[in-house]
Design a protein around this motif. Structure first.
Motif, PDB file in Angstrom:
ATOM      1  N   TYR A  71       1.109  -9.199   2.179  1.00 47.16           N
ATOM      2  CA  TYR A  71       1.273  -7.782   1.460  1.00 47.16           C
ATOM      3  C   TYR A  71       2.540  -7.358   1.764  1.00 47.16           C
ATOM      4  O   TYR A  71       2.951  -6.490   0.956  1.00 47.16           O
ATOM      5  CB  TYR A  71       0.137  -7.278   2.589  1.00 47.16           C
ATOM      6  CG  TYR A  71      -1.119  -7.500   2.382  1.00 47.16           C
ATOM      7  CD1 TYR A  71      -1.743  -8.069   1.326  1.00 47.16           C
ATOM      8  CD2 TYR A  71      -2.102  -7.359   3.420  1.00 47.16           C
ATOM      9  CE1 TYR A  71      -2.970  -8.388   0.945  1.00 47.16           C
ATOM     10  CE2 TYR A  71      -3.716  -7.660   3.423  1.00 47.16           C
ATOM     11  CZ  TYR A  71      -3.863  -8.080   2.050  1.00 47.16           C
ATOM     12  OH  TYR A  71      -5.210  -8.565   1.980  1.00 47.16           O
ATOM     13  N   ILE A  74       4.416  -7.926  -1.420  1.00 46.02           N
ATOM     14  CA  ILE A  74       3.836  -7.196  -2.635  1.00 46.02           C
ATOM     15  C   ILE A  74       4.268  -6.004  -2.472  1.00 46.02           C
ATOM     16  O   ILE A  74       4.564  -5.269  -3.578  1.00 46.02           O
ATOM     17  CB  ILE A  74       2.218  -7.460  -2.530  1.00 46.02           C
ATOM     18  CG1 ILE A  74       1.712  -8.791  -3.052  1.00 46.02           C
ATOM     19  CG2 ILE A  74       1.460  -6.354  -3.612  1.00 46.02           C
ATOM     20  CD1 ILE A  74       0.110  -8.983  -2.812  1.00 46.02           C
ATOM     21  N   THR A  75       4.053  -5.170  -1.259  1.00 42.30           N
ATOM     22  CA  THR A  75       4.566  -3.815  -1.277  1.00 42.30           C
ATOM     23  C   THR A  75       6.149  -3.567  -1.461  1.00 42.30           C
ATOM     24  O   THR A  75       6.519  -2.934  -2.119  1.00 42.30           O
ATOM     25  CB  THR A  75       4.516  -3.205   0.219  1.00 42.30           C
ATOM     26  OG1 THR A  75       3.158  -3.710   0.256  1.00 42.30           O
ATOM     27  CG2 THR A  75       4.661  -1.953   0.122  1.00 42.30           C
ATOM     28  N   THR A  76       7.009  -4.716  -1.028  1.00 38.29           N
ATOM     29  CA  THR A  76       8.454  -4.678  -1.200  1.00 38.29           C
ATOM     30  C   THR A  76       8.777  -5.026  -2.813  1.00 38.29           C
ATOM     31  O   THR A  76       9.452  -4.295  -3.427  1.00 38.29           O
ATOM     32  CB  THR A  76       9.225  -5.625  -0.602  1.00 38.29           C
ATOM     33  OG1 THR A  76       8.771  -5.738   0.849  1.00 38.29           O
ATOM     34  CG2 THR A  76      10.764  -6.224  -0.697  1.00 38.29           C
ATOM     35  N   CYS A  78       6.767  -4.095  -5.278  1.00 40.59           N
ATOM     36  CA  CYS A  78       6.228  -2.957  -6.026  1.00 40.59           C
ATOM     37  C   CYS A  78       7.423  -1.828  -5.725  1.00 40.59           C
ATOM     38  O   CYS A  78       7.665  -1.211  -6.700  1.00 40.59           O
ATOM     39  CB  CYS A  78       4.785  -2.502  -5.543  1.00 40.59           C
ATOM     40  SG  CYS A  78       3.479  -3.451  -6.229  1.00 40.59           S
ATOM     41  N   THR A  79       7.943  -1.661  -4.734  1.00 40.98           N
ATOM     42  CA  THR A  79       8.829  -0.733  -4.404  1.00 40.98           C
ATOM     43  C   THR A  79      10.487  -0.882  -5.062  1.00 40.98           C
ATOM     44  O   THR A  79      10.790   0.031  -5.828  1.00 40.98           O
ATOM     45  CB  THR A  79       9.254  -0.803  -2.885  1.00 40.98           C
ATOM     46  OG1 THR A  79       8.153  -0.449  -2.265  1.00 40.98           O
ATOM     47  CG2 THR A  79      10.506   0.530  -2.542  1.00 40.98           C
ATOM     48  N   GLY A 147       6.242   3.478  -5.397  1.00 38.70           N
ATOM     49  CA  GLY A 147       6.274   2.088  -5.213  1.00 38.70           C
ATOM     50  C   GLY A 147       5.562   1.543  -3.959  1.00 38.70           C
ATOM     51  O   GLY A 147       4.866   0.690  -4.218  1.00 38.70           O
ATOM     52  N   VAL A 148       5.934   2.357  -2.778  1.00 39.18           N
ATOM     53  CA  VAL A 148       5.145   1.991  -1.641  1.00 39.18           C
ATOM     54  C   VAL A 148       3.430   2.212  -1.800  1.00 39.18           C
ATOM     55  O   VAL A 148       2.813   1.543  -1.317  1.00 39.18           O
ATOM     56  CB  VAL A 148       5.757   2.721  -0.429  1.00 39.18           C
ATOM     57  CG1 VAL A 148       4.874   2.743   0.869  1.00 39.18           C
ATOM     58  CG2 VAL A 148       7.183   2.435  -0.254  1.00 39.18           C
ATOM     59  N   GLY A 151       2.054  -0.579  -3.857  1.00 38.70           N
ATOM     60  CA  GLY A 151       2.017  -1.845  -3.262  1.00 38.70           C
ATOM     61  C   GLY A 151       0.778  -1.585  -2.026  1.00 38.70           C
ATOM     62  O   GLY A 151       0.227  -2.869  -1.756  1.00 38.70           O
ATOM     63  N   SER A 155      -2.623  -3.843  -1.928  1.00 36.53           N
ATOM     64  CA  SER A 155      -3.134  -4.711  -0.614  1.00 36.53           C
ATOM     65  C   SER A 155      -4.447  -4.231  -0.125  1.00 36.53           C
ATOM     66  O   SER A 155      -5.212  -5.310   0.394  1.00 36.53           O
ATOM     67  CB  SER A 155      -1.970  -4.481   0.599  1.00 36.53           C
ATOM     68  OG  SER A 155      -0.671  -4.859   0.044  1.00 36.53           O
TER      69      SER A 155
END
Length: 187
Positions: A71, A74-76, A78-79, A147-148, A151, A155
């Motif tokens: 997760y 994925i968040t990184t 997307c950011t 972005g965050v 992400g 998740s």
């Protein structure tokens, strides 16, 4: 006049470590953290619709504990993708992110610069200042928030729909579900 005992005058301090050693150990800690990454085929498999809101919340909790590194990645990503329109912003953000990883999250030892110990609070304040200046000067607030948010949304959706059956967070879960059999004593 009596002299003080050696035990009374002994002080213990940490051994100073150079900045390059701090960065080297931080990189080692980062690689050991990334070793907790769960395989992507396991991450994608076993999707099912939850029967209730309570079950969905339980799935999110279990999946978050088990797939927390996935997760985070994925968040990184997307950011980073939200910053792709501005290469300068992407490079500056990656540099600031790397500074946080090396100097805050994965650092074990005290930092020493020019022979002086740098307190952790000073490191944190400097990192917050550098981050704030980067975000303010490049006007990245809206892009980073988008972005965050994307992400985290991905998740959470994954956490709701991935059935955690077969995920064992510890030995007690595995033993209670029958994966590990405890030796039974028969009389």
């Amino acid at each position: 006049m009596s002299s003080p005992t050696p035990a009374a005058t002994t002080t213990y301090t940490t051994i100073p470590i150079s900045g390059t050693d701090v960065i080297f150990r931080s990189c080692q800690n980062l690689s050991s953290f990334l070793s907790l990454l769960r395989p992507w085929p396991e991450f994608i498999s076993n999707a099912a619709w939850p029967d209730s809101l309570n079950l969905a919340a339980t799935r999110i909790r279990v999946n978050t504990k088990y797939f927390h590194v996935n997760y985070g990645i994925i968040t990184t990503v997307c950011t980073a993708l939200s910053l792709i329109g501005d290469p300068t912003a992407l490079v500056v953000s990656a540099s600031v992110f790397t500074l946080w990883l090396l100097l805050y999250f994965f650092r074990e030892d005290p930092m020493v610069m020019w022979g002086h110990h740098v307190h952790d609070h000073v490191v944190t304040v400097c990192l917050v200042f550098v981050t704030g200046m980067a975000i303010w000067s490049l006007d990245l607030v809206s892009n980073l928030l988008i972005g965050v948010t994307v992400g985290i949304l991905i998740s959470v959706i994954h956490g709701v729909f991935r059935n955690p059956q077969g995920i064992y967070l510890d030995e007690i879960d595995a033993a209670s579900d029958g994966l590990i059999s405890s030796p039974s004593v028969t009389l």
